[in-house]
Design a protein around this motif. Structure first.
Motif, PDB file in Angstrom:
ATOM      1  N   ASP A 112       0.853  -1.196   0.000  1.00 52.35           N
ATOM      2  CA  ASP A 112       0.000   0.000   0.000  1.00 52.35           C
ATOM      3  C   ASP A 112       0.891   1.249   0.000  1.00 52.35           C
ATOM      4  OD1 ASP A 112      -1.557   2.171   0.722  1.00 52.35           O
ATOM      5  OD2 ASP A 112      -2.919   0.951   1.953  1.00 52.35           O
ATOM      6  N   LYS A 113       0.818   2.023  -1.087  1.00 50.41           N
ATOM      7  CA  LYS A 113       1.764   3.124  -1.248  1.00 50.41           C
ATOM      8  C   LYS A 113       1.667   4.160  -0.112  1.00 50.41           C
ATOM      9  CE  LYS A 113       3.622   6.320  -4.534  1.00 50.41           C
ATOM     10  NZ  LYS A 113       3.111   7.589  -4.952  1.00 50.41           N
ATOM     11  N   LYS A 114       0.415   4.423   0.287  1.00 50.83           N
ATOM     12  CA  LYS A 114       0.195   5.451   1.322  1.00 50.83           C
ATOM     13  C   LYS A 114       0.793   5.005   2.659  1.00 50.83           C
ATOM     14  CE  LYS A 114      -3.641   8.276   2.260  1.00 50.83           C
ATOM     15  NZ  LYS A 114      -5.092   8.298   2.239  1.00 50.83           N
TER      16      LYS A 114
ATOM     17  N   ARG B  80       3.014   2.702   3.052  1.00 56.57           N
ATOM     18  CA  ARG B  80       4.455   2.520   2.883  1.00 56.57           C
ATOM     19  C   ARG B  80       5.206   3.825   3.188  1.00 56.57           C
ATOM     20  NH1 ARG B  80       5.397   0.427  -2.737  1.00 56.57           N
ATOM     21  NH2 ARG B  80       5.301   2.579  -3.402  1.00 56.57           N
ATOM     22  N   THR B  81       4.748   4.909   2.554  1.00 54.42           N
ATOM     23  CA  THR B  81       5.425   6.197   2.767  1.00 54.42           C
ATOM     24  C   THR B  81       5.339   6.603   4.236  1.00 54.42           C
ATOM     25  OG1 THR B  81       4.594   6.743   0.596  1.00 54.42           O
ATOM     26  CG2 THR B  81       5.585   8.538   1.837  1.00 54.42           C
TER      27      THR B  81
END
Ligand code: ADP
Length: 355
Positions: free
Chosen positions: A151-153, A155-156
């Motif tokens: 999940d990109k969100k 992850r960041t």
């Protein structure tokens, strides 16, 4: 000592000759002349004998013991008791010597025990402090590995949190290194003349972002004449960074931190004052100890290592100065320290004349 052995020999010789003469006087045929001669003979022979025995066997031995004790004591640089040997009984001197030696040893053992306790406590504190950022970073990384990385969100967000923990770890290790170097005397101060107002402006540029975030207004007293101090630039920079950062951290949002000076003949006092949370009376005496934090809950999220004020204390001690504080809970805190005034360079004086 010679005086003592002589007095003792005289006393013993006198006793021997008196006893011998007393026995001889019991003989009916003995004349007074013979008595006097025998008294003189027994007195002188016993005096010589006793003296020789005392000097060469007894007192010589005592002297060598005393000298050995002396050597031990001076090697250890322990406080040496007064030793006017001629005036004091040698046996008492030996006793005193042994007593002082034992006392020195006892003191050393107590110091070693204290150091050992300090070392153990330090290791426990350090391990505890290191654990927090390491566990946090470890947790974020493992969560990412367990799938959150998809999940990109998330992850960041998690990577940012892990990075923040590791940044905290970096600051902690740097502070620990500074503290340990200061405690072992590895860090020497390098005094130079510098403009303290200009240096503080640089500190403020550096902490500006933090102050803005918390809407803290920082006021630095403007001076009409250049104010130079003789101190270690880097170290005083560190002192000011720590004090001003604390002022920002422990102020309510929208608060004010004031920095001002007071000049005397040879010194200047630098003040850092805030109208923040303040420090409870019972904690004031302890805030300069390493890792001491007033109330863990109120420090949450403030990101300190608990070493800042301890470093400040060490640096100022290295300048033959000290950090002082006045604080009231709910009202605010004022920290201050003195520095020696430095020499204002010619060009600054010329600039002033131009103005
Ligand atoms: P920290 O990294 O936790 O800020 P410091 O050694 O700088 O460690 O300070 C020790 C403790 O003293 C802090 O945790 C805080 O509780 C208290 N303290 C320091 N400065 C201030 C201040 N200006 N106002 C209120 N409390 C302070």
């Amino acid at each position: 000592m010679i005086l003592n052995s002589r007095a003792l020999a005289l006393l013993l010789a006198l006793s021997i000759s008196v006893i011998t003469s007393a026995f001889l006087s019991l003989l009916p045929s003995i004349s007074t002349t013979a008595l006097i001669v025998s008294f003189a003979l027994s007195f002188s022979s016993s005096y010589i004998l006793v003296r020789l025995v005392l000097e060469f066997i007894f007192f010589k031995e005592i002297t060598s013991i005393y000298e050995a004790l002396d050597k031990i004591r001076s090697e250890e640089l322990s406080p040496i008791l007064s030793r006017s040997r001629n005036a004091v009984n040698p046996l008492r001197l030996i006793n005193k010597g042994i007593e002082s030696y034992a006392r020195t040893k006892q003191r050393e053992i107590a110091e070693l025990k204290e150091m050992e306790a300090f070392r153990r406590e330090f290791i426990a504190d350090v391990s505890h402090e290191l654990k927090t950022p390491i566990f946090a970073a470890q947790g974020f990384v493992h969560t990412l590995l367990d799938g959150a990385v998809e999940d990109k969100k998330v992850r960041t967000k998690f990577l940012k949190k892990a990075a923040k923990s590791l940044d905290g770890l970096d600051i902690l290790v740097q502070d620990l290194l500074t503290i340990s170097q200061m405690e072992t005397g590895e860090i020497k101060m390098h005094p130079e003349d510098f403009n303290i107002e200009e240096m503080i402006k640089e500190v403020l540029d550096q902490v500006d972002g933090k102050a803005e975030k918390r809407e803290i207004d920082i006021e630095l007293q403007h001076l009409d004449v250049p104010l130079y101090v003789l101190a270690d630039y880097q170290r005083i920079y560190q002192v000011m960074t720590n004090l001003v950062t604390n002022g920002i951290k422990y102020s309510k949002k929208g608060g004010t931190v004031k920095i001002f000076f007071e000049q005397e003949d040879e010194h200047v006092t630098v003040f850092v004052q805030d109208k923040g949370l303040g420090i409870p009376e019972e904690d004031i005496g302890r805030i300069f100890e390493r890792f001491y934090r007033v109330d863990k809950s109120r420090n949450k999220g403030k990101g300190g290592t608990g070493l800042g004020l301890s470093i400040v204390k060490h640096i100022l001690e290295g300048h033959d100065s000290k950090i002082e504080v006045e604080s009231e809970e709910g009202v605010g805190s004022k920290f201050w320290f003195k520095l020696r005034l430095g020499k204002v360079p010619e060009y600054e004086l010329l600039n002033e004349d131009d103005d």
